[in-house]
Write a protein that holds these residues in place. Structure first.
Motif, PDB file in Angstrom:
ATOM      1  N   ALA A   1      -4.611  -2.382  14.094  1.00  0.00           N
ATOM      2  CA  ALA A   1      -3.592  -2.343  15.059  1.00  0.00           C
ATOM      3  C   ALA A   1      -4.125  -2.469  16.852  1.00  0.00           C
ATOM      4  O   ALA A   1      -4.048  -3.150  17.513  1.00  0.00           O
ATOM      5  CB  ALA A   1      -2.529  -1.729  15.283  1.00  0.00           C
TER       6      ALA A   1
ATOM      7  N   THR B   1       7.780   1.804  17.347  1.00  0.00           N
ATOM      8  CA  THR B   1       6.621   0.907  16.749  1.00  0.00           C
ATOM      9  C   THR B   1       4.996   0.926  17.528  1.00  0.00           C
ATOM     10  O   THR B   1       4.487   1.617  16.457  1.00  0.00           O
ATOM     11  CB  THR B   1       6.638  -0.536  16.314  1.00  0.00           C
ATOM     12  OG1 THR B   1       7.225  -1.616  17.435  1.00  0.00           O
ATOM     13  CG2 THR B   1       8.065  -0.948  15.189  1.00  0.00           C
TER      14      THR B   1
ATOM     15  N   HIS C   1      -1.006   6.252  14.964  1.00  0.00           N
ATOM     16  CA  HIS C   1      -2.167   6.332  13.917  1.00  0.00           C
ATOM     17  C   HIS C   1      -3.237   5.780  15.020  1.00  0.00           C
ATOM     18  O   HIS C   1      -4.667   6.042  13.631  1.00  0.00           O
ATOM     19  CB  HIS C   1      -1.824   4.336  12.800  1.00  0.00           C
ATOM     20  CG  HIS C   1      -0.992   4.495  11.876  1.00  0.00           C
ATOM     21  ND1 HIS C   1      -1.603   5.429  10.780  1.00  0.00           N
ATOM     22  CD2 HIS C   1       0.739   5.202  11.717  1.00  0.00           C
ATOM     23  CE1 HIS C   1      -0.265   5.333   9.322  1.00  0.00           C
ATOM     24  NE2 HIS C   1       1.059   5.297  11.219  1.00  0.00           N
TER      25      HIS C   1
ATOM     26  N   PHE D   1       2.512   3.171  16.088  1.00  0.00           N
ATOM     27  CA  PHE D   1       0.876   2.498  16.013  1.00  0.00           C
ATOM     28  C   PHE D   1      -0.137   3.379  16.773  1.00  0.00           C
ATOM     29  O   PHE D   1      -1.013   3.242  16.210  1.00  0.00           O
ATOM     30  CB  PHE D   1       1.159   0.833  16.787  1.00  0.00           C
ATOM     31  CG  PHE D   1       1.615  -0.023  16.105  1.00  0.00           C
ATOM     32  CD1 PHE D   1       0.774  -0.128  14.229  1.00  0.00           C
ATOM     33  CD2 PHE D   1       2.582  -1.050  16.503  1.00  0.00           C
ATOM     34  CE1 PHE D   1       1.104  -1.108  13.630  1.00  0.00           C
ATOM     35  CE2 PHE D   1       2.893  -1.765  15.517  1.00  0.00           C
ATOM     36  CZ  PHE D   1       2.666  -1.883  14.373  1.00  0.00           C
TER      37      PHE D   1
ATOM     38  N   THR E   1       4.126  -4.420  10.380  1.00  0.00           N
ATOM     39  CA  THR E   1       4.735  -3.662  11.155  1.00  0.00           C
ATOM     40  C   THR E   1       5.953  -3.871  10.569  1.00  0.00           C
ATOM     41  O   THR E   1       6.311  -2.748  10.457  1.00  0.00           O
ATOM     42  CB  THR E   1       5.120  -5.031  12.751  1.00  0.00           C
ATOM     43  OG1 THR E   1       3.920  -5.166  13.058  1.00  0.00           O
ATOM     44  CG2 THR E   1       5.852  -4.236  13.562  1.00  0.00           C
TER      45      THR E   1
ATOM     46  N   VAL F   1       1.044  -7.299  16.689  1.00  0.00           N
ATOM     47  CA  VAL F   1       0.824  -6.847  15.394  1.00  0.00           C
ATOM     48  C   VAL F   1       1.020  -7.577  14.327  1.00  0.00           C
ATOM     49  O   VAL F   1       2.405  -7.585  14.415  1.00  0.00           O
ATOM     50  CB  VAL F   1       1.021  -5.692  15.853  1.00  0.00           C
ATOM     51  CG1 VAL F   1      -0.487  -4.900  13.942  1.00  0.00           C
ATOM     52  CG2 VAL F   1       0.527  -4.170  16.096  1.00  0.00           C
TER      53      VAL F   1
END
Ligand code: AP5
Ligand code: MG
Length: 191
Positions: free
Chosen positions: A50, A32, A39, A36, A65, A60
């Motif tokens: 985030a 994750t 992004h 993130f 999430t 987050v």
């Protein structure tokens, strides 16, 4: 399916070891943190949201999430299994993952917890700051906050898996190769 949660504090070696495990077992790696950061780099709306949490070493929010993770899991066609790296980090995330996997007629096989003491974590992250470009690696206070958040909010998640007899602690100190061998043995004992 073989579904592994690779667990442990910031700098424990989750990303490093995931690279090896996906090769040996043909799994899909879902970090994750990496998603993130993708992004963030592409300045998506999710990335902008985030960033405000990540740069300070906070989590987050769960809803954001969990939705992101669900999308990533459901995107895969005919996966052999997953390595979840950096997820779940809260009890609501653990429950959401269970529900999601149940819908896919599967479940978590094992949670492997890399154990590394705090001074070593700080040394690794301070060293990685020289090359990672991660804002959350550059400031010792933010590193300390990430570790504190882990101890407070994330460490308790192991109890969720221990209660199902799925938690295995792994000594995360030593050469990268020796730790990989420990992980292989633990996984092979659960397959
Ligand atoms: P995330 O990206 O998951 O970061 P983290 O948990 O802080 O962990 P790291 O990626 O820093 O460490 P790692 O365990 O992968 O270690 P690595 O292999 O890199 O999360 C970042 C942020 O995103 C969070 O703070 C939060 O804001 C957000 N986020 C992510 N997931 C979320 C979630 N589920 N819910 C809410 N928010 C979320 O190794 C570290 C260093 O050590 C490297 O330089 C490596 O080369 C070195 N190293 C590795 N193994 C060894 C060894 N055996 N000996 C010596 N050095 C080693
Ligand atoms: Mg990582």
């Amino acid at each position: 399916m073989l579904n592994i949660v690779l667990f442990g504090p910031p700098g424990a070696g989750k990303g490093t070891q995931s690279e090896r495990l996906i090769e040996r077992y043909g799994l899909i790696h879902l970090s994750t943190g990496d998603i993130f950061r993708y992004h963030l780099k592409n300045e998506t709306e999710l990335g902008k949201l985030a960033r405000t949490f990540m740069d300070q070493g906070h989590l987050v929010p769960d809803e954001v999430t969990i939705n992101m993770l669900k999308d990533e899991v459901l995107k895969q066609t005919d996966p052999k299994g997953f390595i979840f790296d950096g997820f779940p980090r809260t009890n609501p995330q653990a429950h959401a993952l269970d529900t999601l996997l149940k819908e896919l007629n599967t479940s978590i096989t094992v949670m492997l917890g890399l154990e590394v003491e705090e001074e070593e974590l700080k040394a690794r992250l301070t060293n990685r700051a020289l090359s990672s470009g991660r804002a959350d690696d550059t400031d010792p206070e933010i590193i300390a906050n990430r570790i504190a958040v882990y101890n407070r909010e994330t460490a308790p998640v192991k109890e969720f898996y221990a209660a199902q007899n799925k938690y295995i602690a792994i000594d995360g100190i030593g050469t990268i190769d020796s730790i990989t061998e420990r992980l292989y043995s633990a996984i092979d004992s659960k397959k």
